[in-house]
Design a protein around this motif. Structure first.
Motif, PDB file in Angstrom:
ATOM      1  N   VAL A 172       0.823  -1.208   0.000  1.00  0.00           N
ATOM      2  CA  VAL A 172       0.000   0.000   0.000  1.00  0.00           C
ATOM      3  C   VAL A 172       0.859   1.261   0.000  1.00  0.00           C
ATOM      4  N   GLY A 173       1.978   1.212   0.732  1.00  0.00           N
ATOM      5  CA  GLY A 173       2.826   2.385   0.833  1.00  0.00           C
ATOM      6  C   GLY A 173       3.467   2.791  -0.472  1.00  0.00           C
ATOM      7  N   ALA A 174       3.524   1.861  -1.430  1.00  0.00           N
ATOM      8  CA  ALA A 174       4.123   2.170  -2.725  1.00  0.00           C
ATOM      9  C   ALA A 174       3.138   2.833  -3.680  1.00  0.00           C
ATOM     10  N   LYS A 175       1.872   2.906  -3.285  1.00  0.00           N
ATOM     11  CA  LYS A 175       0.858   3.490  -4.168  1.00  0.00           C
ATOM     12  C   LYS A 175       0.844   5.009  -4.023  1.00  0.00           C
ATOM     13  N   PRO A 176       0.691   5.719  -5.135  1.00  0.00           N
ATOM     14  CA  PRO A 176       0.804   7.182  -5.105  1.00  0.00           C
ATOM     15  C   PRO A 176      -0.239   7.896  -4.264  1.00  0.00           C
ATOM     16  N   PRO A 231      -7.156   7.412   8.211  1.00  0.00           N
ATOM     17  CA  PRO A 231      -7.670   7.570   6.853  1.00  0.00           C
ATOM     18  C   PRO A 231      -7.972   6.221   6.209  1.00  0.00           C
ATOM     19  N   VAL A 232      -8.671   6.252   5.101  1.00  0.00           N
ATOM     20  CA  VAL A 232      -8.923   5.045   4.326  1.00  0.00           C
ATOM     21  C   VAL A 232      -7.712   4.819   3.419  1.00  0.00           C
ATOM     22  N   LEU A 233      -7.155   3.637   3.474  1.00  0.00           N
ATOM     23  CA  LEU A 233      -5.983   3.313   2.660  1.00  0.00           C
ATOM     24  C   LEU A 233      -6.390   2.792   1.285  1.00  0.00           C
ATOM     25  N   PRO A 234      -5.499   2.877   0.323  1.00  0.00           N
ATOM     26  CA  PRO A 234      -5.767   2.230  -0.974  1.00  0.00           C
ATOM     27  C   PRO A 234      -5.936   0.729  -0.759  1.00  0.00           C
ATOM     28  N   ARG A 235      -6.619   0.094  -1.686  1.00  0.00           N
ATOM     29  CA  ARG A 235      -6.845  -1.351  -1.618  1.00  0.00           C
ATOM     30  C   ARG A 235      -5.510  -2.081  -1.601  1.00  0.00           C
ATOM     31  N   TRP A 236      -5.427  -3.064  -0.738  1.00  0.00           N
ATOM     32  CA  TRP A 236      -4.182  -3.816  -0.581  1.00  0.00           C
ATOM     33  C   TRP A 236      -3.911  -4.694  -1.814  1.00  0.00           C
ATOM     34  N   LEU A 237      -4.776  -5.708  -2.036  1.00  0.00           N
ATOM     35  CA  LEU A 237      -4.583  -6.624  -3.165  1.00  0.00           C
ATOM     36  C   LEU A 237      -5.842  -6.627  -4.025  1.00  0.00           C
TER      37      LEU A 237
END
Length: 237
Positions: A172-176, A231-237
């Protein structure tokens, strides 16, 4: 990644945990909704069984050198789950147990040198074969929670929770669009950085952090160092 013997133990314990949950489920519970949108508990359990077959395929790839993807295609995987979810509860129970036993046998039959081989996971990323037991352990414990029959991420060993949060953070941390945060496990003396780490601190039990990071919880029991909801995080997988 954690040592192979540790991930193998987590996978084995996860299989036993799931069997215990199934044993307590009445037949009418299989058709009930799971914690995953659009999936019944029968869908979740069928997915767990097909995942075992997928991991066997990856072990075969590592052992023989012949590319053997976990699934023929995403469409085939989804079709197998949909079809399998319509079976009787007895058939699903047997399938989960039998596929798990087949996977355990495939692990035992792996030559030592085969664990150094590389295969590609479902996302097409090259991984060492030693990651396969971790992938299975992750599936077993997370989907046990998704069954929504009383299991919780607090059931996981704390070292596995630490590994799990780290796994999610790496992806997730690699997503912009990932918000910057510093995560701190209050019960494991471990921390992680999301984004550039410039954001506030989010501290809580490892199980609560894992549930939030996995999208299995909105983190109602968590607050940032600024006193805000996570916060809401980007989707993991």
């Amino acid at each position: 990644m954690t040592r192979l013997d540790e991930t193998l133990a987590w996978a084995g314990d996860g299989a036993a945990h799931l069997r215990g949950l199934m044993a307590r489920m009445g037949d009418d519970a299989f058709a009930a909704p799971s914690g995953l949108p659009g999936w019944s508990r029968a869908h979740v359990l069928t997915h767990v069984a097909r995942n075992a077959d997928g991991m066997i395929n990856l072990l075969t790839w590592a052992r023989t050198g012949v590319p053997t993807p976990a699934y023929a295609s995403v469409e085939a995987r989804n079709a197998d789950i949909e079809a399998g979810a319509t079976r009787s509860p007895a058939a699903i129970r047997d399938d989960v147990v039998d596929s798990s036993d087949r996977l355990a046998l495939a692990v035992r039959e792996m030559p030592k040198q085969a664990w150094s081989a590389h295969v590609k996971n479902v996302q097409g990323v090259e991984i060492p074969a030693t990651d396969i037991p971790w992938l299975r352990a992750r599936e077993m414990w997370i989907h046990a929670v998704d069954l929504d029959v009383g299991a919780s991420l607090t059931d996981l060993p704390v070292p596995m929770l630490v590994e799990l949060v780290g796994d999610v953070v790496r992806v997730v941390g690699a997503k912009p669009n990932c918000p910057p945060l510093r995560l701190v496990a209050s019960d494991a003396e471990h921390g992680w950085t999301l984004g550039d780490g410039s954001g506030p601190e989010l501290k809580g039990p490892a199980a609560s952090l894992a549930a939030w990071a996995l999208g299995r919880s909105r983190g109602k029991d968590l607050r940032t160092s600024e006193g805000k909801k996570p916060p809401v995080l980007p989707r993991w997988l």
